[in-house]
Design an enzyme around this catalytic site. Structure first.
Site, mmCIF file in Angstrom:
data_model
loop_
_atom_site.group_PDB
_atom_site.id
_atom_site.type_symbol
_atom_site.label_atom_id
_atom_site.label_comp_id
_atom_site.label_asym_id
_atom_site.label_seq_id
_atom_site.Cartn_x
_atom_site.Cartn_y
_atom_site.Cartn_z
ATOM 1 N N ARG A 279 38.833 78.916 78.421
ATOM 2 C CA ARG A 279 39.506 77.620 78.203
ATOM 3 C C ARG A 279 41.024 77.781 78.346
ATOM 4 N NH1 ARG A 279 39.217 72.600 75.417
ATOM 5 N NH2 ARG A 279 40.703 72.329 73.716
ATOM 6 N N HIS A 302 43.016 67.397 73.534
ATOM 7 C CA HIS A 302 44.006 67.559 72.471
ATOM 8 C C HIS A 302 44.611 66.208 72.104
ATOM 9 C CE1 HIS A 302 44.762 72.006 73.770
ATOM 10 N NE2 HIS A 302 43.776 71.892 72.914
ATOM 11 N N TYR A 311 49.236 76.574 75.072
ATOM 12 C CA TYR A 311 48.449 77.238 76.118
ATOM 13 C C TYR A 311 49.290 77.515 77.365
ATOM 14 C CZ TYR A 311 44.163 76.021 73.594
ATOM 15 O OH TYR A 311 43.173 75.914 72.662
#
Length: 329
Positions: A279, A302, A311
């Site tokens: 992911r 999100h 990320y």
């Protein structure tokens, strides 16, 4: 042997006699008339207090009605049960000190795990206080432990190819491609059924955190290997990912993790790959390739863009490219 009611009367009469002069026997007789109207049960010191059990069940029922996912509810239930086994008190009598002592028993666990346990207790007691079931929230002054926010490192393009080449079966390749192309959480992939896949649109809808539904997409490569895997299957199980042995059934989340770990070991990437790393890889490589942050945020499910930014680990090459492209000369 005295009954629970008689023991209660004796304790109350004894307590009053220490405060003011009374006729103990007469007081006991008067208290007995009151207590006979109630069913009195003595709580053993080794038992979980029934009051705390009752409040936990009430809390979980409320959260279920609010739409919390079954996995989140199971986590709450487990943590609160363990807490009740350690702190054998009525909910209103639990103190901040009790909670500190309880959390101190888990010194062998990571700070992030202890933080999650405290978070559950904060949610529970703040709800009790908010509903005016208890007068004060014992967790108010308890601060979560400081933790290092480390994410599993995303794979490079080269490592992703190594992982693909290490797949021995069509099943393994399909798992890797689906996890990478969709950027889904392990729990989201685990609950997918074959009927959820729109093969024409190369997409499917998943249910993520907070019971929120979103659409995710497959690449041509993912769709190709997924079709090969489904064609090779001989079972009639509705699940997208199933066991390799009979009776065929939905593969557990732990089973998916083990399969990914097996592929990673074959690729020489042991301890570097997990469903969450896939992911992370999806998010990082997609952002580095020029995707808009808002789009990736939606694809990952999100609610806060700051979470997506965690990320984003832009490569040196990408930074140079962006500097050259956008710097006003």
């Amino acid at each position: 042997m005295k009954t629970a009611g008689e023991l209660l009367i004796s304790e109350i009469a004894g307590f009053i006699s220490e405060l003011v002069p009374i006729n103990v026997e007469q007081t006991k007789s008067q208290l007995s008339e009151i207590v006979t109207k109630y069913h009195v049960t003595q709580v053993d010191d080794e038992e979980i207090h029934p009051d705390l059990t009752e409040k936990i069940l009430l809390f979980l029922s409320t959260k279920k009605l609010e739409g919390l996912s079954p996995s989140t509810l199971d986590g709450y239930k487990l943590d609160l049960r363990i807490f009740a086994e350690h702190v054998k008190k009525k909910a209103e009598n639990v103190t901040a000190a009790d909670i500190r002592v309880y959390l101190g028993k888990f010194e062998h666990l990571k700070m992030s795990t202890i933080g999650k346990k405290l978070s559950v207790l904060k949610s529970f007691f703040s709800w009790l206080a908010g509903e005016e079931i208890i007068q004060r929230d014992p967790t108010v002054k308890l601060k979560p432990p400081k933790t290092e926010k480390r994410l599993g490192k995303a794979l490079s393009i080269e490592e992703l190819e190594m992982l693909r080449e290490a797949c021995v079966t069509v099943r393994q390749r399909a798992f890797i491609e689906v996890l990478y192309a969709t950027g889904c959480r392990l729990s989201e992939v685990h609950q997918l059924n074959i009927s959820d896949i729109d093969f024409q649109e190369k997409s499917c809808r998943v249910v993520g955190k907070g019971n929120k539904e979103r659409e995710v997409y497959f690449s041509y490569k993912a769709m190709y290997h997924l079709k090969k895997y489904l064609t090779a299957r001989e079972d009639e199980c509705e699940a997208l990912m199933v066991t390799i042995r009979k009776p065929y059934r939905r593969l557990t989340k732990r089973g998916i993790q083990r399969e990914v770990a097996k592929i990673a070991k074959n690729a020489g990437l042991e301890n570097k790959v997990s469903p969450h790393v896939m992911r992370h890889t999806f998010a990082t490589l997609t952002l580095n390739n020029g995707a808009e942050l808002v789009a990736v945020q939606e694809l990952l499910g999100h609610s806060n863009p700051d979470t997506t930014l965690r990320y984003a680990r832009i490569t040196e090459e990408r930074k140079r490219e962006q500097h050259k492209k956008f710097l006003v000369q």
